[in-house]
Design a protein around this motif. Structure first.
Motif, PDB file in Angstrom:
ATOM      1  N   LEU A   1       0.807  -0.979  -0.057  1.00  0.00           N
ATOM      2  CA  LEU A   1      -0.044  -0.143  -0.124  1.00  0.00           C
ATOM      3  C   LEU A   1       0.818   1.389  -0.065  1.00  0.00           C
ATOM      4  O   LEU A   1       0.408   2.315  -0.336  1.00  0.00           O
TER       5      LEU A   1
ATOM      6  N   GLN B   1       3.251   1.812  -2.011  1.00  0.00           N
ATOM      7  CA  GLN B   1       3.510   2.262  -3.374  1.00  0.00           C
ATOM      8  C   GLN B   1       2.268   2.903  -3.936  1.00  0.00           C
ATOM      9  O   GLN B   1       1.850   2.335  -4.970  1.00  0.00           O
ATOM     10  N   ASN B   2       1.799   4.155  -3.295  1.00  0.00           N
ATOM     11  CA  ASN B   2       0.781   4.607  -3.942  1.00  0.00           C
ATOM     12  C   ASN B   2       0.887   5.467  -5.347  1.00  0.00           C
ATOM     13  O   ASN B   2      -0.158   6.234  -5.740  1.00  0.00           O
ATOM     14  N   GLY B   3       2.276   5.680  -5.657  1.00  0.00           N
ATOM     15  CA  GLY B   3       2.325   6.482  -6.977  1.00  0.00           C
ATOM     16  C   GLY B   3       2.511   7.830  -6.757  1.00  0.00           C
ATOM     17  O   GLY B   3       2.684   8.662  -7.773  1.00  0.00           O
ATOM     18  N   PHE B   4       2.202   8.269  -5.728  1.00  0.00           N
ATOM     19  CA  PHE B   4       2.703   9.851  -5.438  1.00  0.00           C
ATOM     20  C   PHE B   4       3.911  10.093  -5.022  1.00  0.00           C
ATOM     21  O   PHE B   4       4.640   9.713  -4.072  1.00  0.00           O
TER      22      PHE B   4
END
Lengths: 647, 97
Positions: A618, A620-623
């Motif tokens: 979780l 690794q949310n891409g933000f």
């Protein structure tokens, strides 16, 4: 006692083999190669496989008999040969050659195994005629002959163990020959497992020998046994007895033999009557120098033999299944041999003599039973027989000879050997008079019960009223089957007398020790007369019950002893409760430990990793900014730690 | 001496905050440059204080690296803008779980 042992070892100084004795290794190789060929060639060999299967033991028989006659021509004292084959195990401290020990004892067995074996192979040609797997059957039989010959010819306990396992394998394969039927497969497994228990004894004995003497060859062990401690010899003796009990169906490992009758009848005749089951007796007699130094081990052998001979006789008296009654009888007769073998020099030679005569008459009885089964559509319940003597004259006469022989009626062969064993049982040893009385009376009573159950079997099969099932049409079997029966019947008639006349026990003396002149507690003639009286009483009771009275087609409930004997005196229930169920519980427990504890630990680690991965994923949310924030936080924490530690 | 360090810290804080709170990648880039230059200021200040040349040397290295980084970084931003029509760092999330 130790004097006898060293005398034995001295008598067994061997010379190098020549002539036919030099070819004895071929007796093992030929059936082995034949078995291999029959198995490898498969269906291609179906047409002629049985011919090869018969020729192989015949060739062994010819070589074996040639060797026997060559040895007979030698003067006494030069009848032991060593046949070196190859260096088997070579090490710095331990070396073992694979070789054959050719002497009076092993040659007796070679002659018995190959001669009776060949006859039974011939019989099988007729018996298995309609079986699609006849070739496979002959392959297994040949394998058995090879393994049995290796067992009796080996010159070390280790090489003997190879043959020992080989006959166990052949026995397993042949009991379960019709393994499409579950009871047969179960019976095969039961025999195999019972034998494994005995093998543990064999292995422990081997280890004890190696530990105590540093060698496992016969000559080395027997030489060392002369000076070894009684304790060690007793241990080895008891372990060897355990092995013998497993192989020879002696108490307490006897329960497999009755079930082993699930195999084809020639197998019951050859393996489970005449030869393989007597391997235990061979082992005890061969190990004479060990037992002569261990009186307690010998006593246990005698006790086991005495128990088994009564046990088998009682069980045999209640069985309605013809083959099972014969199996119980085999057990009982081997009990006699064990008893005699345990008596030491006074009995060992007679044990072997009884073994030889028994090999003939019991094989003959089984072949007769097979002949009847063949005509009665594989029916074995004697209550459905009766009055067969009119239609199966040859079977009737040949089985009759076996019947008279096994009861010990003079001059049939069983008389000459069994009478001597009963005689030997009455001899006082180690100054213990009560033992002589006890074992003598057990042997005497056993002879009476033997007469009862064999007469019961014979009368129920061939005499009395016709109790056949409706669609039976029995007639005499083919010459393939009757010829071996006739030959074996001739042996049942004459062999005992021939062996006595040729001084067979004295011939065996270099191996078994000479039969010394001990006096039984009663005069010998009295014992013989008593035995005959007891036997006649047994026959009379059987005649009253099964000739005079009508035999019911359904078994009557019977008294408690009959009911117990029908259940093998509850041996199977006992084994089930005491051994099988706890064993299965142990197996279940280990399985549970394996699946839940061992596998559970592995699976738990995996489950933890998966869970941790799922939770960390979780992050690794891409933000990008959240990553940057984490990095900043990390840097701040690191700085705080560095600064805090510096202060 | 303290004013240089304080200024450097303030500049660094402004740069870090910019990186953490702004979405426009060009502004984030400027924040990074600001942090680099805050570090440069510290280098030079400490070099002066200790009368050592190494700090100044490091400042030059940082400048070179920053120049190279600008080239690469701007190229990436332009390239991203071409393909996605956006310069928001929140939209560049191909590698999320």
């Amino acid at each position: 006692m130790t004097q006898t042992a060293s005398a034995l070892a001295a008598a067994q100084v061997a010379t190098t083999a020549t002539g036919a004795t030099n070819l004895l290794w071929l007796t093992i190789l030929i059936p082995l190669v034949s078995a291999g060929l029959l198995l490898i060639l498969g269906r291609c060999a179906d047409k002629w496989g049985h011919a090869l299967g018969v020729l192989a033991p015949l060739a062994s028989c010819v070589i074996g008999l040639a060797a026997l006659f060559q040895v007979l021509g030698q003067p006494q004292g030069q009848r032991t040969y060593d046949l070196k084959l190859f260096g088997w195990i070579t090490g710095s401290d331990f070396a073992l050659n694979a070789g054959l020990r050719v002497d009076q004892l092993s040659l007796t067995f070679v002659a018995l195994v190959t001669f009776v074996g060949t006859l039974i192979h011939i019989y099988s040609v007729g018996y298995m005629k309609h079986d699609p797997d006849r070739r496979r059957f002959f392959a297994y039989l040949n394998l058995f002959v090879a393994a049995m010959l290796l067992l009796v010819l080996a010159d070390s306990y280790l090489l003997m163990f190879v043959g020992w396992e080989g006959v166990g394998l052949a026995s397993y394969l042949l009991i379960g020959f019709w393994n499409d039927k579950t009871p047969n497969a179960v019976a095969a497994k039961k025999a195999f497992i019972s034998n494994r228990i005995g093998d543990v004894g064999m292995l422990v004995a081997l280890m004890l020998m190696f530990w105590g003497f540093g060698t496992v060859s016969f000559s080395g062990v027997f030489k060392a046994a002369g000076t070894a401690s009684t304790g060690l010899l007793t241990g080895i003796g008891i372990m060897l007895l355990l092995a013998a009990c497993g192989k020879s169906a002696q108490f307490p490992l006897q329960s497999w033999l009755g079930d082993a009758m699930a195999g084809p009848t020639p197998v019951s005749a050859l393996i489970h009557a005449a030869t393989m089951v007597t391997a235990g007796v061979y082992l005890v007699v061969r190990s004479g120098p060990i037992y002569s130094g261990a009186p307690n081990a010998r006593l246990i052998v005698v006790i086991v033999g005495a128990i088994t001979l009564l046990y088998g006789a009682i069980v045999g008296s209640a069985k309605d299944d013809m083959k099972k009654a014969l199996a119980a009888s085999t057990m009982s007769q081997i009990g006699y041999m064990m008893l005699a073998a345990g008596l030491g020099t006074v009995g060992a030679a007679f044990a072997i003599m009884h073994l030889v005569t028994h090999g003939f008459f019991k094989a003959g009885l089984f072949l007769g039973a097979g002949s009847v089964m063949h005509q009665m559509k594989e029916q074995t319940d004697m209550r459905r027989f009766g009055a067969l003597w009119k239609v199966m004259a040859i079977t009737w006469v040949t089985m009759g000879m076996g019947w008279l022989a096994i009861m010990g009626i003079p001059p049939f062969s069983g008389f000459w050997s069994k009478d001597k064993i009963i005689d030997a049982a009455f001899i006082v040893q180690d100054g213990q008079t009560w033992r002589a009385w006890l074992f003598g009376l057990v042997a005497l009573i056993g002879a009476g019960i033997t007469a009862f159950y064999m007469s019961r079997l014979f009368f129920m099969m061939f005499h009395g009223s016709n109790r056949w099932d409706d669609d039976m049409d029995p007639h005499e079997s083919s010459p393939w089957m009757t010829f071996p029966m006739i030959v074996l019947a001739l042996g049942s008639v004459a062999l005992g007398w021939v062996l006595s006349w040729t001084h067979f026990p004295e011939w065996l003396a270099p191996v078994t020790g000479s039969v010394s002149d001990h006096e039984p507690v009663m005069p010998s003639w009295a014992i013989t007369v008593l035995t005959l009286v007891v036997v006649l009483i047994g026959i009379a009771i059987a005649a009253l019950k099964y000739l005079k009275q009508k035999v019911p087609r359904l078994a009557p409930p019977g008294n408690w002893l009959t009911r117990a004997a029908r259940q093998d005196l509850y041996q199977d229930s006992f084994n089930d409760t005491v051994l099988v169920r706890p064993g299965q519980a142990l197996v279940t427990a280990t399985r549970v430990v394996d699946t839940d504890v061992v596998d559970g630990a592995v699976r738990g680690v995996a489950w933890l990793s998966v869970g941790a991965g799922r939770a960390l994923r979780l992050l690794q949310n891409g933000f990008v900014r959240s990553y940057a924030a984490l990095m900043a936080a990390g840097v701040i924490i690191l700085l705080a730690i560095v600064l805090a530690t510096r202060v | 001496m303290t004013p240089y360090i304080v200024l450097s810290a303030i500049l660094f804080a402004i740069g870090a905050t910019t990186v953490l709170v702004r979405r426009n990648s060009i502004v984030v880039f400027m924040g990074i440059e600001l942090m680099l230059n805050a570090a440069n200021l510290s280098f030079v200040a400490f070099a002066k204080l200790n009368a050592a040349i190494e700090g100044q040397l490091a400042a030059f290295f940082v400048m070179v690296v920053a120049a190279a980084e600008v080239v690469v970084g701007l190229a990436i931003i332009v390239s991203v803008f071409r393909s996605r029509r956006s310069v928001s760092v929140d939209d560049e999330n191909l590698m999320r779980h």
